[in-house]
Design an enzyme around this catalytic site. Structure first.
Site, mmCIF file in Angstrom:
data_model
loop_
_atom_site.group_PDB
_atom_site.id
_atom_site.type_symbol
_atom_site.label_atom_id
_atom_site.label_comp_id
_atom_site.label_asym_id
_atom_site.label_seq_id
_atom_site.Cartn_x
_atom_site.Cartn_y
_atom_site.Cartn_z
ATOM 1 N N GLN A 109 -2.953 2.242 -20.070
ATOM 2 C CA GLN A 109 -2.803 3.168 -20.503
ATOM 3 C C GLN A 109 -2.324 4.946 -19.644
ATOM 4 O O GLN A 109 -2.379 5.461 -19.566
ATOM 5 C CB GLN A 109 -4.242 3.763 -21.534
ATOM 6 N N ASP A 157 -11.413 2.455 -11.065
ATOM 7 C CA ASP A 157 -11.158 0.952 -12.393
ATOM 8 C C ASP A 157 -12.623 0.259 -12.247
ATOM 9 O O ASP A 157 -12.873 0.211 -10.797
ATOM 10 C CB ASP A 157 -10.193 -0.042 -12.358
ATOM 11 N N LYS A 216 0.373 1.344 -38.810
ATOM 12 C CA LYS A 216 0.624 0.813 -38.235
ATOM 13 C C LYS A 216 -0.710 -0.293 -38.307
ATOM 14 O O LYS A 216 -1.720 -0.078 -38.180
ATOM 15 C CB LYS A 216 0.411 1.694 -36.715
ATOM 16 N N ARG A 241 2.453 7.558 -27.094
ATOM 17 C CA ARG A 241 1.942 8.715 -28.186
ATOM 18 C C ARG A 241 -0.061 9.111 -27.916
ATOM 19 O O ARG A 241 -0.654 9.683 -27.885
ATOM 20 C CB ARG A 241 1.836 8.748 -29.643
ATOM 21 N N LYS A 278 -17.931 0.536 -28.294
ATOM 22 C CA LYS A 278 -17.469 1.485 -27.849
ATOM 23 C C LYS A 278 -18.419 2.856 -26.994
ATOM 24 O O LYS A 278 -18.334 3.745 -27.818
ATOM 25 C CB LYS A 278 -15.936 1.296 -27.426
ATOM 26 N N ASP A 301 -12.250 3.367 -29.464
ATOM 27 C CA ASP A 301 -11.751 3.494 -30.461
ATOM 28 C C ASP A 301 -11.928 3.088 -31.485
ATOM 29 O O ASP A 301 -11.697 2.229 -32.551
ATOM 30 C CB ASP A 301 -9.398 2.777 -30.510
ATOM 31 N N GLY A 338 -10.209 5.882 -24.616
ATOM 32 C CA GLY A 338 -10.873 4.716 -24.883
ATOM 33 C C GLY A 338 -11.959 4.314 -26.076
ATOM 34 O O GLY A 338 -12.015 3.116 -26.744
#
Length: 350
Positions: free
Chosen positions: A141, A163, A70, A113, A254, A250, A248
């Site tokens: 997401q 948020d 991907k 997924r 982060k 990834d 989150g």
């Protein structure tokens, strides 16, 4: 000459549902635990820092006789050009012949997924009697995470949404969540035996919140899906028995939760090497708050019973899911098989 099936997002949405994807991702983790898969090294390149980048995740599902990749690109300036900023494409190949099988739009499958992955972490690591879910992040997401978790954890009664960028986003999402669940997920089960069961699981209370600390203190399951590069949730806020699915983180740098939470938790990952490089555990490892040896195992080992999940109701558990190509490949195969059966999409002669 050979034919390849090309599927756009519209077709993909027609032939896939969340329960199906949850089962497929669980099977990915089982195959991985049984060493019937390979995850290849991730490729990441920044064309211009903070403006444009791309990454390639790839792998081999030996148990399904497919391999592929991907490629996801992010171009910030596309918004001004009225183009999508995030673009994903998946390519699937037959691992017996090397022949291409399909080319798919990756956006919807990625959402599905990833939602399934976060929910699977909660399913296997959270307390069975959990009633309160906190969704941190009200972006694209969030609805996938909430839907998958409600399907996987039937005792959830309250869903709070926070948020970190704009509390209005959380309020808006909470107010529209029932309609989103019905239109986007429940509608897939119309005229099936599953409709009533899933409808009951979606019948929960939704609330947008602006106080993260008090919401954490009330929560049994916390899912984080933000682009944060600093801790949002501090250790002293977390009650015993809490489960975290960290989605989150990834990419290098982060971080969504205080690394000191990791030091007092039972920590699990989806793919060890990738999590060490770019996952929620990355900062804790680099700062020596935890070590690789502190990570219990990959989630697949829990699913097949090789390793234990939580040991008591007081354990804090953390599932660090960075997302692996194997998930995309399995979900894509399901979509390709269904599209072939229904003669959907376009066959291209290469």
């Amino acid at each position: 000459m050979f034919k390849v099936r090309v599927l756009n997002e519209e077709v993909i949405k027609q032939v896939i549902d969340m329960k199906q994807v949850i089962e497929a991702i669980e099977e990915v983790y089982r195959l991985k635990a049984k060493q019937k898969t390979e995850v290849f090294d991730m490729v990441f390149h920044e064309f211009e820092r903070g403006v444009a980048d791309m990454d390639i995740k790839s792998g081999h599902l030996k148990g399904e006789d497919i391999f592929g990749l991907k490629l996801v690109s992010w171009f910030k300036d596309n918004e001004d050009k009225k183009l999508p900023m995030l673009i994903g494409t998946t390519m699937v190949f037959d691992s017996k012949t090397g022949m291409p099988i399909g080319i798919l739009n990756a956006e919807y499958i990625t959402g599905m997924r990833t939602g399934a992955a976060g929910a699977i972490g909660a399913k296997y690591l959270a307390r069975e009697n959990c009633t309160d879910l906190l969704m941190v992040g009200a972006g694209h997401q969030a609805s996938f995470q909430i839907a998958a978790t409600l399907i996987s954890m039937p005792n959830i009664k309250n869903v709070r949404i926070y948020d970190p960028i704009d509390s209005n986003n959380a309020m808006k999402l909470a107010n529209s969540m029932k309609d989103i669940l019905t239109d986007k997920f429940l509608s897939k089960y119309e005229n099936t035996d599953l409709y009533n069961d899933i409808s009951k699981k979606f019948d929960v209370n939704f609330e947008g919140v602006d106080d993260l600390k008090s919401s954490v203190e009330l929560s049994d399951v916390i899912i984080t899906a933000t682009p944060s590069r600093k801790p949002l949730i501090m250790k002293e806020w977390v009650k015993k028995g809490t489960h975290f699915s960290c989605v989150g983180s990834d990419m290098n740098g982060k971080q969504e939760i205080d690394e000191n939470i990791l030091a007092c938790a039972r920590v699990y990952v989806d793919e060890m090497n990738q999590a060490l490089d770019v996952g929620e555990i990355e900062i804790g490892i680099k700062n020596k708050t935890i070590s690789k040896e502190d990570i219990i195992c990959e989630i697949g080992d829990v699913i097949i019973g090789r390793e234990k999940g939580r040991l008591s109701d007081e354990d804090i558990t953390v599932y660090d899911t960075t997302g692996i190509a194997l998930q995309d490949l399995m979900a894509s195969k399901i979509v390709l098989d269904a599209a072939k059966e229904k003669n959907l999409g376009v066959e291209v002669d290469l």
